[in-house]
Design a protein around this motif. Sequence first.
Motif, PDB file in Angstrom:
ATOM      1  N   GLY A 122       0.774  -1.365  -0.111  1.00 28.15           N
ATOM      2  CA  GLY A 122      -0.017   0.073  -0.025  1.00 28.15           C
ATOM      3  C   GLY A 122       0.800   1.484  -0.136  1.00 28.15           C
ATOM      4  N   THR A 123       2.166   0.987   0.281  1.00 26.49           N
ATOM      5  CA  THR A 123       3.116   2.352   0.209  1.00 26.49           C
ATOM      6  C   THR A 123       3.643   2.753  -1.277  1.00 26.49           C
ATOM      7  N   TYR A 124       4.011   3.793  -1.613  1.00 31.11           N
ATOM      8  CA  TYR A 124       4.445   4.202  -2.706  1.00 31.11           C
ATOM      9  C   TYR A 124       5.446   5.342  -2.716  1.00 31.11           C
ATOM     10  N   GLU A 125       6.511   5.368  -3.712  1.00 29.11           N
ATOM     11  CA  GLU A 125       7.555   6.323  -3.688  1.00 29.11           C
ATOM     12  C   GLU A 125       7.757   6.888  -5.171  1.00 29.11           C
ATOM     13  N   GLN A 126       8.394   7.675  -5.311  1.00 28.32           N
ATOM     14  CA  GLN A 126       8.305   8.225  -6.841  1.00 28.32           C
ATOM     15  C   GLN A 126       9.832   8.635  -7.481  1.00 28.32           C
ATOM     16  N   PHE A 127       9.962   8.425  -8.490  1.00 29.66           N
ATOM     17  CA  PHE A 127      11.437   9.098  -9.374  1.00 29.66           C
ATOM     18  C   PHE A 127      11.068   9.945 -10.389  1.00 29.66           C
ATOM     19  N   ILE A 128      11.650  11.185 -10.362  1.00 30.59           N
ATOM     20  CA  ILE A 128      11.295  11.811 -11.486  1.00 30.59           C
ATOM     21  C   ILE A 128      12.662  11.737 -12.513  1.00 30.59           C
ATOM     22  N   LYS A 129      12.248  11.672 -13.725  1.00 31.42           N
ATOM     23  CA  LYS A 129      13.380  11.687 -14.969  1.00 31.42           C
ATOM     24  C   LYS A 129      14.272  12.784 -14.522  1.00 31.42           C
ATOM     25  N   ILE A 130      15.612  12.199 -14.625  1.00 30.77           N
ATOM     26  CA  ILE A 130      16.731  13.143 -14.682  1.00 30.77           C
ATOM     27  C   ILE A 130      17.120  13.912 -15.685  1.00 30.77           C
ATOM     28  N   HIS A 131      16.979  13.217 -16.801  1.00 29.36           N
ATOM     29  CA  HIS A 131      17.406  13.709 -18.234  1.00 29.36           C
ATOM     30  C   HIS A 131      16.356  13.860 -18.961  1.00 29.36           C
ATOM     31  N   PRO A 132      15.741  14.878 -19.101  1.00 31.36           N
ATOM     32  CA  PRO A 132      14.486  15.059 -20.337  1.00 31.36           C
ATOM     33  C   PRO A 132      15.145  14.986 -21.804  1.00 31.36           C
ATOM     34  N   THR A 133      14.750  14.372 -22.652  1.00 36.34           N
ATOM     35  CA  THR A 133      15.391  14.381 -23.780  1.00 36.34           C
ATOM     36  C   THR A 133      15.220  15.690 -24.503  1.00 36.34           C
ATOM     37  N   PRO A 134      16.149  16.144 -25.526  1.00 35.95           N
ATOM     38  CA  PRO A 134      15.966  17.297 -26.209  1.00 35.95           C
ATOM     39  C   PRO A 134      14.668  17.871 -26.850  1.00 35.95           C
ATOM     40  N   SER A 135      13.860  16.754 -27.249  1.00 39.72           N
ATOM     41  CA  SER A 135      12.518  16.886 -27.606  1.00 39.72           C
ATOM     42  C   SER A 135      11.452  17.242 -26.626  1.00 39.72           C
ATOM     43  N   GLU A 136      12.026  16.751 -25.389  1.00 49.52           N
ATOM     44  CA  GLU A 136      10.760  16.866 -24.290  1.00 49.52           C
ATOM     45  C   GLU A 136      10.983  18.329 -23.929  1.00 49.52           C
ATOM     46  N   VAL A 137      12.281  18.793 -23.907  1.00 49.02           N
ATOM     47  CA  VAL A 137      12.463  20.169 -23.334  1.00 49.02           C
ATOM     48  C   VAL A 137      11.948  21.300 -24.214  1.00 49.02           C
ATOM     49  N   SER A 138      12.274  21.092 -25.588  1.00 50.15           N
ATOM     50  CA  SER A 138      11.829  21.965 -26.640  1.00 50.15           C
ATOM     51  C   SER A 138      10.470  21.947 -27.077  1.00 50.15           C
ATOM     52  N   SER A 139       9.842  20.753 -26.937  1.00 52.84           N
ATOM     53  CA  SER A 139       8.297  20.745 -27.377  1.00 52.84           C
ATOM     54  C   SER A 139       7.320  20.924 -26.008  1.00 52.84           C
ATOM     55  N   PRO A 151      25.757   6.513 -17.715  1.00 53.92           N
ATOM     56  CA  PRO A 151      26.178   5.580 -16.721  1.00 53.92           C
ATOM     57  C   PRO A 151      26.599   5.807 -15.374  1.00 53.92           C
ATOM     58  N   GLU A 152      26.762   7.291 -15.153  1.00 54.49           N
ATOM     59  CA  GLU A 152      26.834   7.659 -13.765  1.00 54.49           C
ATOM     60  C   GLU A 152      25.999   7.521 -12.945  1.00 54.49           C
ATOM     61  N   LEU A 153      24.700   7.501 -13.441  1.00 54.95           N
ATOM     62  CA  LEU A 153      23.360   7.341 -12.535  1.00 54.95           C
ATOM     63  C   LEU A 153      23.296   6.065 -11.907  1.00 54.95           C
ATOM     64  N   SER A 154      23.375   5.129 -12.819  1.00 56.63           N
ATOM     65  CA  SER A 154      23.164   3.676 -12.534  1.00 56.63           C
ATOM     66  C   SER A 154      24.402   3.291 -11.615  1.00 56.63           C
ATOM     67  N   LYS A 207      30.339  10.680  -7.648  1.00 54.92           N
ATOM     68  CA  LYS A 207      29.833  10.809  -6.739  1.00 54.92           C
ATOM     69  C   LYS A 207      28.672  11.826  -6.950  1.00 54.92           C
ATOM     70  N   LEU A 208      27.492  11.806  -6.102  1.00 53.09           N
ATOM     71  CA  LEU A 208      26.515  12.723  -6.271  1.00 53.09           C
ATOM     72  C   LEU A 208      26.668  13.919  -5.505  1.00 53.09           C
ATOM     73  N   LYS A 209      26.467  15.103  -6.259  1.00 46.72           N
ATOM     74  CA  LYS A 209      26.478  16.213  -5.593  1.00 46.72           C
ATOM     75  C   LYS A 209      25.103  16.473  -4.774  1.00 46.72           C
ATOM     76  N   LYS A 210      25.193  17.552  -3.963  1.00 51.99           N
ATOM     77  CA  LYS A 210      23.795  17.831  -3.231  1.00 51.99           C
ATOM     78  C   LYS A 210      22.666  18.351  -4.138  1.00 51.99           C
ATOM     79  N   PRO A 211      21.600  17.854  -3.785  1.00 48.83           N
ATOM     80  CA  PRO A 211      20.440  18.119  -4.857  1.00 48.83           C
ATOM     81  C   PRO A 211      20.381  19.620  -5.148  1.00 48.83           C
TER      82      PRO A 211
END
Length: 508
Positions: A330-347, A377-380, A502-506
């Motif tokens: 019954g619980t849930y968590e979320q993940f927001i895409k880190i890298h939108p594609t160029p078309s996702e940004v432009s459109s 590859p850094e993310l994974s 390493k992951l920088k401060k968000p």
Amino acid sequence: MADTIEIRNLTAEDYHDLKESMVSAYKDMPGSYWRESTIQKLISLFPGGQIAVAVNGKVVGCALSIIVDYNKFGDDHTYEQISGYYTFNTHNPKGDILYGIEVFVHPDFRGMRLARRLYDARKVLCEQLNLRGIVAGGRIPNYDKYADQLTPREYMEKVRDKEIYDPTLTFQFSNDFVVKKILRNYLPSDEASHGFATLLQWYNIYYEKDSDIIRYNKSTVRIGLVQWQMRTYSGVGGLLEQAEYFIDAVSDYASDFCVFPEFFNAPLMIEFNQLDQAGAIRGLAKHTEYILQKFCDFAVSYNVNIITGSMPIVIDEQLYNIAYLCRRDGTYEQFIKIHPTPSEVSSWGMKGGNEVKVFETDCGKIGILICYDVEFPELSRILAAQGMQILFVPFLTDTQNGYNRVRFCAQARAIENECYVAIAGCVGNLPKVNNMDLQYAQSAVLTPSDFQFPVTGVKADATPNTEMIVIADVDLVLLKELHAFGSVQNLKDMRKDLYEIKLKKPLK
């Protein structure tokens, strides 16, 4: 006639052969052999821990062990202390460490890999008893030749680097033991080692704390991928009806995860066709909260963890691409895409998320990356450092070129991070939805590349461009074995002295 070799438990009747072999093995330590009464006591205390190797019926070597509560001794102890001054009253069946009291093989029978067989039998015993590992004090009998030149630590390091050969320590290294420290006055009578010993440990990768408690964590995990056909629906209700159909089907196979693709809900954009592209995707985002609520309900009612694929969402007036893990509790968590594609940004004017983390589930630690993210590859690698075992990648690609970028990168992530990667995509077309005309996919469960896994690195995959589900079992224990004993060990061999990820401060 070929020799016959037998590994079995030591018995009191073996003592005559045992004494003869031990006297021969320790010619450099005259008088150093176990008395019959001591052997009998060890057998009576812990019969399963006393292992003999016999050649043609004659015992020519053995491995003697006790179980200890290691916290009572710690890493600074002597042989007398750990053995209870040779009484072995320190043996505790409820302890957590198998302590190696003795290993030897008659010199006339060396070269037959008998010691390795004894060590392998001891490791199996450790695993069967669910102990944390094996600890022993190891002699360094060749140290006498270098004592005026090297400290014990320098000697150990040169043996480890194969600059010096030591008959005991070299063998220990080859059997996956690590040196925790150098012990002083461990066995003062050992003149060849000058009283020094290496404190050695072998870690049981299968050890589970509190194994007597019923746990739900599984070693074999079943993954169900939904290769989703894009089609028009009669509103959000029609889309959820189709989604529930697939969840039901995947659940019928007793799957632990059901995975949907990126933007699987894109057909609902048709109701916003009068708007421009940016307006249409924001219109679609209005359905996300309700779809999430329904997926949470489905996860509980169908007893399956759901990776919802991804959907657009507006947070503080900014547009993001979000995926949810809906757990079956019954619980849930979320993940927001880190890298939108160029078309996702432009459109669409989409923004990227700032959080990279693993998620705890009842089937181990998982990660989620959305489509384009897996090409970084850094993310994974950051997720792998956090203990990720399975990486889920919902994706949406329109051409085979785009699909291959995701597929090839996902396979690379499985190899370099020693994990499973499950990718799920959409197929078909939406001719009446702007920016969503065509889709190409071949969903798959991908594996590392070593002897335990399929030679192709593919556990299962779908028929390209066909609506279907893919069901595959993945074994998390194989990942533990790969981390410890793989032909190559990408995680362990990373040159952290030379570079780091390493992951920088968000970002705020």
